[in-house]
Design a protein around this motif. Structure first.
Motif, PDB file in Angstrom:
ATOM      1  N   VAL A  78      34.625  35.437  35.281  1.00  0.00           N
ATOM      2  CA  VAL A  78      33.621  34.378  35.183  1.00  0.00           C
ATOM      3  C   VAL A  78      33.922  33.371  36.284  1.00  0.00           C
ATOM      4  O   VAL A  78      35.038  32.845  36.350  1.00  0.00           O
ATOM      5  CB  VAL A  78      33.657  33.675  33.805  1.00  0.00           C
ATOM      6  CG1 VAL A  78      32.672  32.530  33.764  1.00  0.00           C
ATOM      7  CG2 VAL A  78      33.394  34.665  32.684  1.00  0.00           C
ATOM      8  N   LYS A  79      32.949  33.107  37.166  1.00  0.00           N
ATOM      9  CA  LYS A  79      33.153  32.129  38.237  1.00  0.00           C
ATOM     10  C   LYS A  79      32.883  30.742  37.692  1.00  0.00           C
ATOM     11  O   LYS A  79      31.856  30.486  37.091  1.00  0.00           O
ATOM     12  CB  LYS A  79      32.231  32.411  39.418  1.00  0.00           C
ATOM     13  CG  LYS A  79      32.422  31.422  40.553  1.00  0.00           C
ATOM     14  CD  LYS A  79      32.113  32.050  41.866  1.00  0.00           C
ATOM     15  CE  LYS A  79      32.183  31.114  43.040  1.00  0.00           C
ATOM     16  NZ  LYS A  79      33.220  30.155  43.105  1.00  0.00           N
ATOM     17  N   GLU A  80      33.835  29.835  37.899  1.00  0.00           N
ATOM     18  CA  GLU A  80      33.720  28.454  37.432  1.00  0.00           C
ATOM     19  C   GLU A  80      34.017  27.526  38.600  1.00  0.00           C
ATOM     20  O   GLU A  80      35.183  27.315  38.945  1.00  0.00           O
ATOM     21  CB  GLU A  80      34.706  28.190  36.290  1.00  0.00           C
ATOM     22  CG  GLU A  80      34.478  29.058  35.071  1.00  0.00           C
ATOM     23  CD  GLU A  80      35.591  28.911  34.043  1.00  0.00           C
ATOM     24  OE1 GLU A  80      36.642  28.330  34.357  1.00  0.00           O
ATOM     25  OE2 GLU A  80      35.391  29.394  32.922  1.00  0.00           O
ATOM     26  N   ASP A  81      32.984  26.968  39.221  1.00  0.00           N
ATOM     27  CA  ASP A  81      33.125  26.092  40.391  1.00  0.00           C
ATOM     28  C   ASP A  81      33.945  26.788  41.478  1.00  0.00           C
ATOM     29  O   ASP A  81      33.550  27.819  41.971  1.00  0.00           O
ATOM     30  CB  ASP A  81      33.727  24.739  40.005  1.00  0.00           C
ATOM     31  CG  ASP A  81      32.848  23.984  39.007  1.00  0.00           C
ATOM     32  OD1 ASP A  81      31.607  24.083  39.133  1.00  0.00           O
ATOM     33  OD2 ASP A  81      33.395  23.334  38.110  1.00  0.00           O
ATOM     34  N   ALA A  82      35.116  26.239  41.816  1.00  0.00           N
ATOM     35  CA  ALA A  82      35.937  26.797  42.899  1.00  0.00           C
ATOM     36  C   ALA A  82      36.968  27.799  42.399  1.00  0.00           C
ATOM     37  O   ALA A  82      37.722  28.363  43.181  1.00  0.00           O
ATOM     38  CB  ALA A  82      36.648  25.675  43.642  1.00  0.00           C
ATOM     39  N   THR A  83      37.030  28.031  41.083  1.00  0.00           N
ATOM     40  CA  THR A  83      38.014  28.972  40.542  1.00  0.00           C
ATOM     41  C   THR A  83      37.313  30.092  39.781  1.00  0.00           C
ATOM     42  O   THR A  83      36.117  30.035  39.522  1.00  0.00           O
ATOM     43  CB  THR A  83      39.010  28.270  39.585  1.00  0.00           C
ATOM     44  OG1 THR A  83      38.292  27.773  38.461  1.00  0.00           O
ATOM     45  CG2 THR A  83      39.747  27.141  40.277  1.00  0.00           C
ATOM     46  N   TYR A  84      38.088  31.068  39.432  1.00  0.00           N
ATOM     47  CA  TYR A  84      37.609  32.198  38.650  1.00  0.00           C
ATOM     48  C   TYR A  84      38.417  32.282  37.364  1.00  0.00           C
ATOM     49  O   TYR A  84      39.614  32.042  37.368  1.00  0.00           O
ATOM     50  CB  TYR A  84      37.789  33.513  39.429  1.00  0.00           C
ATOM     51  CG  TYR A  84      37.027  33.575  40.718  1.00  0.00           C
ATOM     52  CD1 TYR A  84      35.754  34.128  40.762  1.00  0.00           C
ATOM     53  CD2 TYR A  84      37.580  33.090  41.900  1.00  0.00           C
ATOM     54  CE1 TYR A  84      35.046  34.207  41.957  1.00  0.00           C
ATOM     55  CE2 TYR A  84      36.885  33.156  43.091  1.00  0.00           C
ATOM     56  CZ  TYR A  84      35.617  33.714  43.120  1.00  0.00           C
ATOM     57  OH  TYR A  84      34.923  33.782  44.294  1.00  0.00           O
ATOM     58  N   SER A  85      37.746  32.646  36.284  1.00  0.00           N
ATOM     59  CA  SER A  85      38.410  32.880  35.001  1.00  0.00           C
ATOM     60  C   SER A  85      38.406  34.386  34.763  1.00  0.00           C
ATOM     61  O   SER A  85      37.364  35.034  34.851  1.00  0.00           O
ATOM     62  CB  SER A  85      37.640  32.162  33.885  1.00  0.00           C
ATOM     63  OG  SER A  85      38.208  32.452  32.647  1.00  0.00           O
ATOM     64  N   TYR A  86      39.581  34.927  34.470  1.00  0.00           N
ATOM     65  CA  TYR A  86      39.740  36.376  34.318  1.00  0.00           C
ATOM     66  C   TYR A  86      40.264  36.743  32.938  1.00  0.00           C
ATOM     67  O   TYR A  86      41.002  35.976  32.323  1.00  0.00           O
ATOM     68  CB  TYR A  86      40.739  36.917  35.353  1.00  0.00           C
ATOM     69  CG  TYR A  86      40.280  36.762  36.774  1.00  0.00           C
ATOM     70  CD1 TYR A  86      39.403  37.670  37.342  1.00  0.00           C
ATOM     71  CD2 TYR A  86      40.732  35.708  37.546  1.00  0.00           C
ATOM     72  CE1 TYR A  86      38.982  37.532  38.649  1.00  0.00           C
ATOM     73  CE2 TYR A  86      40.317  35.556  38.857  1.00  0.00           C
ATOM     74  CZ  TYR A  86      39.441  36.476  39.405  1.00  0.00           C
ATOM     75  OH  TYR A  86      39.022  36.332  40.700  1.00  0.00           O
TER      76      TYR A  86
END
Length: 114
Positions: A78-86
């Motif tokens: 899941v892309k969240e702003d400048a980071t990714y959640s995996y």
């Protein structure tokens, strides 16, 4: 989102270094921040884009300061702003290491209930 994990999630503040196994050219090590961990998998955030279905080698530092060697297959991004959640599942984790995670859950659950 529906929770499909078989085991209870544990919040754990730690970092690990991962490197992709199926592509020798991309053996870059990346630091990640763990959101939660269970006996069967791990949720984490990272600034670098990783690929779903890819398998990464991981060195997970747990609460006892021991380092668990594991392999993680990415199953959710899941892309969240400048980071990714995996979300990832452990591949071939030794039973002894999985039990260490479960013991931590048991101890923390007992302490919070008292």
């Amino acid at each position: 989102m529906e929770d499909r994990r078989k085991n209870k999630r544990i919040e754990l503040e730690s970092c690990l270094i991962i490197k992709r196994l199926d592509n020798a050219a991309s053996s870059e090590e990346v630091s990640i921040d763990i959101i939660d961990v269970s006996r069967t998998g791990v949720g984490f955030t990272c600034d670098k884009p990783l690929q779903i279905g890819a398998v990464y080698e991981a060195f997970l530092t747990i609460w006892t300061k021991e380092v668990l060697h594991a392999f993680i297959e990415i199953v959710r991004i899941v892309k969240e702003d400048a980071t990714y959640s995996y979300g990832g599942i452990f591949i071939g984790m030794p039973e002894m290491d999985a039990a260490r995670i479960e013991v931590y859950d048991t101890v923390t659950s007992s302490v919070t209930q008292e």
